[in-house]
Enzyme design. Structure first.
Site, PDB file in Angstrom:
ATOM      1  N   HIS A  82     -48.557 -38.601 -21.319  1.00 20.21           N
ATOM      2  CA  HIS A  82     -49.354 -40.216 -20.940  1.00 20.21           C
ATOM      3  C   HIS A  82     -49.993 -41.565 -21.019  1.00 20.21           C
ATOM      4  CE1 HIS A  82     -47.240 -44.175 -19.258  1.00 20.21           C
ATOM      5  NE2 HIS A  82     -48.617 -43.733 -18.847  1.00 20.21           N
ATOM      6  N   ASP A 161     -36.064 -46.253 -11.469  1.00 21.02           N
ATOM      7  CA  ASP A 161     -37.340 -46.955 -11.441  1.00 21.02           C
ATOM      8  C   ASP A 161     -36.802 -48.581 -12.297  1.00 21.02           C
ATOM      9  OD1 ASP A 161     -40.306 -46.654 -12.392  1.00 21.02           O
ATOM     10  OD2 ASP A 161     -39.279 -46.709 -14.405  1.00 21.02           O
ATOM     11  N   ARG A 168     -40.687 -54.834  -8.538  1.00 18.21           N
ATOM     12  CA  ARG A 168     -42.075 -54.751  -8.309  1.00 18.21           C
ATOM     13  C   ARG A 168     -42.564 -55.893  -9.189  1.00 18.21           C
ATOM     14  NH1 ARG A 168     -44.318 -49.647 -10.362  1.00 18.21           N
ATOM     15  NH2 ARG A 168     -46.060 -50.397 -10.138  1.00 18.21           N
ATOM     16  N   SER A 183     -43.451 -44.207 -10.840  1.00 15.63           N
ATOM     17  CA  SER A 183     -43.140 -44.710 -11.909  1.00 15.63           C
ATOM     18  C   SER A 183     -42.749 -43.959 -13.222  1.00 15.63           C
ATOM     19  CB  SER A 183     -43.664 -46.333 -11.972  1.00 15.63           C
ATOM     20  OG  SER A 183     -42.702 -46.728 -12.907  1.00 15.63           O
ATOM     21  N   LYS A 187     -40.598 -40.378 -14.787  1.00  7.89           N
ATOM     22  CA  LYS A 187     -40.091 -40.784 -15.689  1.00  7.89           C
ATOM     23  C   LYS A 187     -40.809 -39.380 -16.918  1.00  7.89           C
ATOM     24  CE  LYS A 187     -41.168 -44.753 -17.277  1.00  7.89           C
ATOM     25  NZ  LYS A 187     -41.896 -45.583 -15.734  1.00  7.89           N
TER      26      LYS A 187
END
Length: 432
Positions: A82, A161, A168, A183, A187
């Site tokens: 990520h 999320d 947010r 978050s 995922k």
């Protein structure tokens, strides 16, 4: 406890139990907690923070708000990467086929770009016919047959999320590190992976401008993943200039294919280096090699042998794109010249991303339509010599009315000095 009691507890600096967090997330996901109360709780989290135990509990509660992939039937180790995002950040398109070709399973759930940063899904959709909207069944079939799938988040995965992020975005709580961590990690962990490598960007083109903020978030995500039984590593990497030489979806795909094909270009060397380094860490976490050095060698072998490029073609065919070389090309090009001679002293990376955005290559809102053909090609980066009037970038565009604004932004982005600066480090720090 009632939601208002949890709001007061966090407001006053208290620590939630895992059960309290789980109950809150479950109730919010099914609609029993109104948006205004969840917004108040998230603001309290932003102001008061969370302990490592709370952050891990929040991550797990969000992850379990929907389906969690069960990949136990697939033989092999499942590892993903990520990135927190930046300008020209296209490593996923390179490392996913490298790592899958090297024997690991890569279930990659990716996102779309917003603002000055690009998204992996947008880049993939520049390839004609590439389908990123896979059902859970098709995603699992791709993993089973070719060891890799690259797609968007399905409705079944982490619904909490989606609801929380929408709040947010409009309540000033985007910047909360625990909420960012939960978050991202919810995922990724819903993919059913065994290990995760994080690429946390810092610099003018990153969400985290300060290195210490990037390190704090990276350490939080590593700690959270380990608490949940996952193998973790994080790299803090530079985003004070675009990664590689291409900015814009189809141009970035072309650059990735060059690297997968073994080509070397001086303006793409940072991208090549980082992609191989991230691949090496994925091989190491996945147990494919016993050291990161051995991982680097294996990643290089996958490219040199042609196996990584062949795997990318497999991924394209599996997801609907018969020819990975079919992408749109802009109608026009224009050189962006250096205004004076000297050396490229700095690049305001965010401005470069915004220049691509105003050409139509990005989106300000999630439902904006992207022009995949437009973008930029950089000919000079930090430390390179440039003569006055020499092109330091080329603009690829379709709408002439958009060109002046893009040129103005590039003019603000580049700073030319009389002395060569020290070149930026691609990798600032490892957190393992």
């Amino acid at each position: 406890m009632r939601p208002v009691d949890l709001i007061r507890k966090k407001r006053d600096g208290g620590e939630h139990s895992a059960q309290e967090i789980s109950s809150l997330i479950e109730a919010f996901t099914r609609g029993d907690v109104p948006d205004y109360q969840m917004s108040a709780w998230m603001m309290a989290v932003l102001l008061r923070g969370m302990t490592s135990a709370e952050t891990a509990a929040l991550t797990e509660a969000m992850m379990r708000s929907g389906s969690v992939m069960d990949l136990s039937e697939l033989p092999g180790v499942k590892v993903d990467k990520h990135s927190t995002g930046g300008v020209g950040d296209k490593t996923s398109l390179i490392l996913a086929p490298i790592v899958a070709a090297g024997g690991l399973i890569v279930p990659m759930i990716s996102g779309r770009g917003l603002g000055h940063t690009g998204g992996t899904l947008d880049k993939l959709e520049a390839i004609q016919g590439f389908n990123v909207n896979l059902s859970l069944g098709d995603f699992l079939r791709a993993l089973r047959e070719i060891g890799c799938a690259m797609a968007g988040q399905t409705a079944e995965l982490v619904p909490a999320d989606k609801k929380m992020y929408a709040l947010r975005d409009v309540t000033g709580t985007i910047e909360s590190a625990p909420l960012i961590c939960a978050s991202i990690m919810s995922k990724k962990l819903a993919e059913g992976i065994d290990g995760l490598v994080l690429d946390v960007k810092t610099g003018s083109g990153a969400f985290m401008k300060r290195t210490e903020d990037a390190e704090h978030l990276a350490q939080m995500m590593v700690d959270t993943g380990r608490r949940m039984g996952k193998k973790m590593a994080a790299l803090i990497t530079d985003m004070d200039q675009p990664l590689g030489r291409a900015v814009g979806n189809s141009r970035e795909v072309a650059e990735c294919l060059e690297i997968l094909g073994g080509a070397r270009h001086p303006m793409s060397e940072d991208l090549r280096y980082l992609s191989l380094e991230l691949s090496a860490w994925m091989f190491h976490l996945g147990g494919r090699v016993t050291s990161v050095d051995a991982g680097r060698a294996l990643a290089s072998e996958m490219v040199a042998s042609g196996r990584a490029l062949a795997k990318f073609r497999e991924i394209c065919r599996m997801q609907g794109a018969e020819d990975p070389l079919r992408w749109p090309v802009a109608k026009f090009t224009a050189p962006f010249p250096a205004t004076s001679g000297g050396f490229i002293a700095s690049i305001q990376c965010e401005q470069v991303g915004l220049a691509s955005l105003v050409l139509g290559g990005g989106r300000n809102k999630q439902d904006d339509v992207i022009d995949h053909a437009v973008g930029l090609e950089l000919h000079k980066k930090i430390g390179d010599a440039a003569q006055a009037g020499e092109p330091i970038a080329t603009v690829h565009y379709n709408d002439p009315a958009r060109l002046p604004e893009a040129m103005r932004m590039l003019g603000e982005a580049y700073c030319v000095g009389s002395q060569p600066p020290s070149g930026p480090r691609v990798i600032v720090k490892n957190i393992i």
